[in-house]
Structure formats: C-alpha cells, structure tokens
Design a protein around this motif. Structure first.
Motif, PDB file in Angstrom:
ATOM      1  N   GLY A  25       7.215   8.291  13.705  1.00  0.00           N
ATOM      2  CA  GLY A  25       6.519   9.527  13.390  1.00  0.00           C
ATOM      3  C   GLY A  25       7.086  10.751  14.072  1.00  0.00           C
ATOM      4  O   GLY A  25       6.450  11.787  14.083  1.00  0.00           O
ATOM      5  N   TYR A  26       8.292  10.682  14.611  1.00  0.00           N
ATOM      6  CA  TYR A  26       8.837  11.807  15.355  1.00  0.00           C
ATOM      7  C   TYR A  26       9.525  12.840  14.474  1.00  0.00           C
ATOM      8  O   TYR A  26       9.777  13.952  14.905  1.00  0.00           O
ATOM      9  N   SER A  27       9.885  12.483  13.237  1.00  0.00           N
ATOM     10  CA  SER A  27      10.516  13.441  12.340  1.00  0.00           C
ATOM     11  C   SER A  27      10.158  13.098  10.910  1.00  0.00           C
ATOM     12  O   SER A  27       9.787  11.973  10.603  1.00  0.00           O
ATOM     13  N   GLY A  28      10.285  14.099  10.049  1.00  0.00           N
ATOM     14  CA  GLY A  28       9.949  13.878   8.655  1.00  0.00           C
ATOM     15  C   GLY A  28       9.006  14.956   8.148  1.00  0.00           C
ATOM     16  O   GLY A  28       8.894  16.036   8.734  1.00  0.00           O
ATOM     17  N   THR A  29       8.316  14.663   7.053  1.00  0.00           N
ATOM     18  CA  THR A  29       7.422  15.634   6.417  1.00  0.00           C
ATOM     19  C   THR A  29       6.079  14.984   6.106  1.00  0.00           C
ATOM     20  O   THR A  29       6.024  13.837   5.669  1.00  0.00           O
ATOM     21  N   LEU A  30       5.014  15.733   6.340  1.00  0.00           N
ATOM     22  CA  LEU A  30       3.666  15.272   6.027  1.00  0.00           C
ATOM     23  C   LEU A  30       2.991  16.322   5.151  1.00  0.00           C
ATOM     24  O   LEU A  30       2.906  17.494   5.530  1.00  0.00           O
ATOM     25  N   ASN A  31       2.526  15.909   3.988  1.00  0.00           N
ATOM     26  CA  ASN A  31       1.847  16.805   3.060  1.00  0.00           C
ATOM     27  C   ASN A  31       0.340  16.550   3.095  1.00  0.00           C
ATOM     28  O   ASN A  31      -0.117  15.457   2.764  1.00  0.00           O
ATOM     29  N   ILE A  32      -0.395  17.566   3.513  1.00  0.00           N
ATOM     30  CA  ILE A  32      -1.844  17.452   3.681  1.00  0.00           C
ATOM     31  C   ILE A  32      -2.538  18.368   2.675  1.00  0.00           C
ATOM     32  O   ILE A  32      -2.119  19.503   2.465  1.00  0.00           O
ATOM     33  N   GLY A  33      -3.605  17.880   2.071  1.00  0.00           N
ATOM     34  CA  GLY A  33      -4.407  18.693   1.169  1.00  0.00           C
ATOM     35  C   GLY A  33      -5.836  18.786   1.665  1.00  0.00           C
ATOM     36  O   GLY A  33      -6.325  17.893   2.359  1.00  0.00           O
ATOM     37  N   LEU A  78       0.547  14.374  -2.261  1.00  0.00           N
ATOM     38  CA  LEU A  78      -0.119  14.559  -0.973  1.00  0.00           C
ATOM     39  C   LEU A  78      -0.173  13.225  -0.238  1.00  0.00           C
ATOM     40  O   LEU A  78      -0.393  12.177  -0.855  1.00  0.00           O
ATOM     41  N   ASP A  79       0.034  13.279   1.060  1.00  0.00           N
ATOM     42  CA  ASP A  79      -0.054  12.070   1.880  1.00  0.00           C
ATOM     43  C   ASP A  79      -1.475  11.819   2.356  1.00  0.00           C
ATOM     44  O   ASP A  79      -1.930  10.673   2.414  1.00  0.00           O
ATOM     45  N   VAL A  80      -2.159  12.894   2.729  1.00  0.00           N
ATOM     46  CA  VAL A  80      -3.502  12.818   3.293  1.00  0.00           C
ATOM     47  C   VAL A  80      -4.331  13.953   2.708  1.00  0.00           C
ATOM     48  O   VAL A  80      -3.798  15.035   2.439  1.00  0.00           O
ATOM     49  N   ALA A  81      -5.631  13.717   2.528  1.00  0.00           N
ATOM     50  CA  ALA A  81      -6.490  14.770   1.998  1.00  0.00           C
ATOM     51  C   ALA A  81      -7.820  14.779   2.733  1.00  0.00           C
ATOM     52  O   ALA A  81      -8.394  13.719   3.021  1.00  0.00           O
ATOM     53  N   MET A  82      -8.299  15.983   3.056  1.00  0.00           N
ATOM     54  CA  MET A  82      -9.648  16.142   3.581  1.00  0.00           C
ATOM     55  C   MET A  82     -10.537  16.503   2.394  1.00  0.00           C
ATOM     56  O   MET A  82     -10.381  17.557   1.792  1.00  0.00           O
ATOM     57  N   THR A  83     -11.450  15.602   2.067  1.00  0.00           N
ATOM     58  CA  THR A  83     -12.235  15.765   0.852  1.00  0.00           C
ATOM     59  C   THR A  83     -13.632  15.196   1.070  1.00  0.00           C
ATOM     60  O   THR A  83     -14.061  15.022   2.216  1.00  0.00           O
ATOM     61  N   ILE A  95      -7.536   4.176  -3.029  1.00  0.00           N
ATOM     62  CA  ILE A  95      -7.619   5.103  -1.900  1.00  0.00           C
ATOM     63  C   ILE A  95      -8.482   4.521  -0.786  1.00  0.00           C
ATOM     64  O   ILE A  95      -9.527   3.937  -1.045  1.00  0.00           O
ATOM     65  N   ASP A  96      -8.027   4.689   0.430  1.00  0.00           N
ATOM     66  CA  ASP A  96      -8.829   4.379   1.613  1.00  0.00           C
ATOM     67  C   ASP A  96      -9.257   5.695   2.248  1.00  0.00           C
ATOM     68  O   ASP A  96      -8.609   6.733   2.064  1.00  0.00           O
ATOM     69  N   TRP A  97     -10.331   5.652   3.017  1.00  0.00           N
ATOM     70  CA  TRP A  97     -10.800   6.869   3.682  1.00  0.00           C
ATOM     71  C   TRP A  97     -11.584   6.530   4.929  1.00  0.00           C
ATOM     72  O   TRP A  97     -12.000   5.392   5.152  1.00  0.00           O
ATOM     73  N   HIS A  98     -11.765   7.535   5.730  1.00  0.00           N
ATOM     74  CA  HIS A  98     -12.542   7.415   6.962  1.00  0.00           C
ATOM     75  C   HIS A  98     -13.455   8.633   7.052  1.00  0.00           C
ATOM     76  O   HIS A  98     -13.006   9.768   6.903  1.00  0.00           O
ATOM     77  N   ALA A 211      -8.793  11.043   3.519  1.00  0.00           N
ATOM     78  CA  ALA A 211      -8.420  10.008   2.550  1.00  0.00           C
ATOM     79  C   ALA A 211      -6.901   9.928   2.407  1.00  0.00           C
ATOM     80  O   ALA A 211      -6.188  10.916   2.575  1.00  0.00           O
ATOM     81  N   TRP A 212      -6.414   8.736   2.066  1.00  0.00           N
ATOM     82  CA  TRP A 212      -4.989   8.532   1.848  1.00  0.00           C
ATOM     83  C   TRP A 212      -4.796   7.423   0.823  1.00  0.00           C
ATOM     84  O   TRP A 212      -5.646   6.543   0.664  1.00  0.00           O
ATOM     85  N   ARG A 213      -3.700   7.475   0.111  1.00  0.00           N
ATOM     86  CA  ARG A 213      -3.393   6.447  -0.884  1.00  0.00           C
ATOM     87  C   ARG A 213      -2.997   5.167  -0.182  1.00  0.00           C
ATOM     88  O   ARG A 213      -2.176   5.175   0.738  1.00  0.00           O
ATOM     89  N   ARG A 214      -3.570   4.061  -0.593  1.00  0.00           N
ATOM     90  CA  ARG A 214      -3.341   2.787   0.087  1.00  0.00           C
ATOM     91  C   ARG A 214      -1.872   2.378   0.059  1.00  0.00           C
ATOM     92  O   ARG A 214      -1.364   1.770   0.997  1.00  0.00           O
ATOM     93  N   ARG A 215      -1.161   2.747  -0.996  1.00  0.00           N
ATOM     94  CA  ARG A 215       0.242   2.343  -1.127  1.00  0.00           C
ATOM     95  C   ARG A 215       1.211   3.377  -0.562  1.00  0.00           C
ATOM     96  O   ARG A 215       2.409   3.270  -0.774  1.00  0.00           O
ATOM     97  N   ASN A 216       0.708   4.353   0.147  1.00  0.00           N
ATOM     98  CA  ASN A 216       1.569   5.377   0.725  1.00  0.00           C
ATOM     99  C   ASN A 216       2.506   4.740   1.753  1.00  0.00           C
ATOM    100  O   ASN A 216       2.067   4.005   2.636  1.00  0.00           O
ATOM    101  N   VAL A 217       3.810   5.031   1.627  1.00  0.00           N
ATOM    102  CA  VAL A 217       4.798   4.407   2.515  1.00  0.00           C
ATOM    103  C   VAL A 217       5.368   5.405   3.530  1.00  0.00           C
ATOM    104  O   VAL A 217       6.298   5.065   4.256  1.00  0.00           O
TER     105      VAL A 217
END
Length: 238
Positions: A25-33, A78-83, A95-98, A211-217
């Motif tokens: 998790g030290y580099s890369g891109t994260l798309n949040i909605g 989107l990788d993660v969403a606040m919904t 989709i899984d969520w917390h 929330a996030w897609r269960r198959r997100n890699v």
C-alpha cells in the motif's frame, strides 16, 4: 554480456520493489467516491491522515449521486465508496460494506418558515407544504425510504419537485420552493439559511457505510480500510 546482465538484474530488483511497495500500500492510486453531504463530514480527515502516512499513494475523490456511485463501484471505476446501507444491501452478492455511523432523517425548511421556527416534528402538520424529493430514478431506495417515513407518520406528501442531489434539493429549499425530508448530512449545505428538524424514532436512523467491490484487486484498498479499523478479508457486508 556482463554489463547487460547487470542491467537486467537491476531492472528486476526495481520491479520486485515496486510490486512489494504496491502490495503493502505504499504506492499506487486509490479512487474513492462519496455521496453529497457525506464527503464533507468525516471522510476528509481520514484521507488527510492516510495521505500523511502514505504520501506516494494518489487519492482521487469523487462526489456524485447514488446511481452513478453504485455503477462506478460495480464496474471498478471506484475502489471504495461512502454511501448508505439501504442502497447497497441488495448488492450483497457483489459488494461488502462496514457500517461507520448512523445519521437521522429530518425535515429541512427555510429557517424563517413558521413550522421550522417552532421545531415542528409531526409530519402531518406539514401536509400543506410543497415537498421536494430526491429523484426516484437516481436514488430509488432513498426515495422509497422517505415515502415509508411519511406513511408511518400519516403524511401524504405533495411532491412538486424532484432533484438528483442533496445540494440541489437544499438550493431549491433556500429559494422558497418547498421543504424536504433529508438526512442530517444535508446540514453541510448552508444551514445559516435552512433549519434541520430531526424526526423521532429508530426508523429515521440511516446507516452510513464504507463499501467496496468484493472482487476488487487493488492492493491499496485493504490498507485504506485499515484506517477505519476494517479488516477487508473478515468483513462481509455488516
């Protein structure tokens, strides 16, 4: 040959290091909605803390309506969403969520409205008002949920306008075009002019989830979720 071999080994080492950094998790891109209103509350603080800890990760934040948010989450844009839980619960196979917290729905009106001035919480007392609802085609589950709140409280709302986002609904209310039943996060939109009157009862509480897609890699997703105390592997739609 030796010089070429050294260069190959160097490139291989660099590739391994890049993969290791991405996996940790030290580099890369994260798309949040995030839905309108929710993006203005707790999310910025989490993102700021995350960016401080992982400065090499690019974080993109998109605020949009529920229909677009769900579509982008399912397609992987989107990788993660606040919904809201009420809008992802029917997608529990994908989709899984917390649950992060709950916010309460209430009546939103101009602060100079006579019923708002006295903090009227009984919906039937608002029966003579023009109501603005979130568009059913964009947010069908919120629309149905809001109608359910009206039904249990003896109100048949006179719906004169609909709008796709909280921000637009609040703008219409400010313009004197009606009142609305909205979640408390709508207070992010200029409540020096508007008044929020919370509805009583547990049925007026709505779960806000990450929330996030269960198959997100994307290997950064579990790292980001850890900032919320969420174990992506063990969390299954709760």
């Amino acid at each position: 040959f030796f010089a070429d071999a050294q260069e190959i080994v160097k490139l291989l080492d660099q590739a391994v290091e890049r993969a290791r950094r991405a996996d940790s998790g030290y580099s890369g891109t994260l798309n949040i909605g995030a839905l309108g209103g929710l993006a203005a509350q707790k999310l910025p603080a989490y993102i700021a803390r995350f960016k401080k800890k992982y400065p090499n990760i690019d974080v993109n934040l998109t605020q949009t309506n529920m229909k677009t948010l769900n579509m982008n989450l399912l397609t992987g844009a989107l990788d993660v969403a606040m919904t809201r839980k009420l809008d992802v619960i029917h997608r529990s196979d994908e989709i899984d969520w917390h649950t992060l917290y709950q916010d309460r729905f209430g009546i939103v009106a101009r602060a100079d409205h006579p019923l708002a001035a006295r903090g009227e919480t009984e919906l039937e007392k608002w029966s003579g008002e023009s109501f603005i609802f979130l568009d059913r085609g964009v947010t069908p589950h919120v629309y149905n949920y809001t109608m359910g709140l009206c039904t249990t409280r003896g109100l048949v709302p006179n719906i004169t306008r609909t709008a796709p986002t909280l921000e637009i609904v609040c703008t219409l209310i400010k313009s004197g075009m009606g009142v609305a039943i909205l979640p408390e996060c709508a207070k992010a939109y200029a409540f020096d002019i508007l008044e929020f009157i919370p509805l009583d009862g547990d049925d007026a509480l709505s779960d806000v989830v990450l929330a996030w897609r269960r198959r997100n890699v994307n290997p950064i997703v579990p790292v980001f979720l850890q900032e919320f105390g969420i174990d992506m592997i063990s969390t299954k739609a709760k």
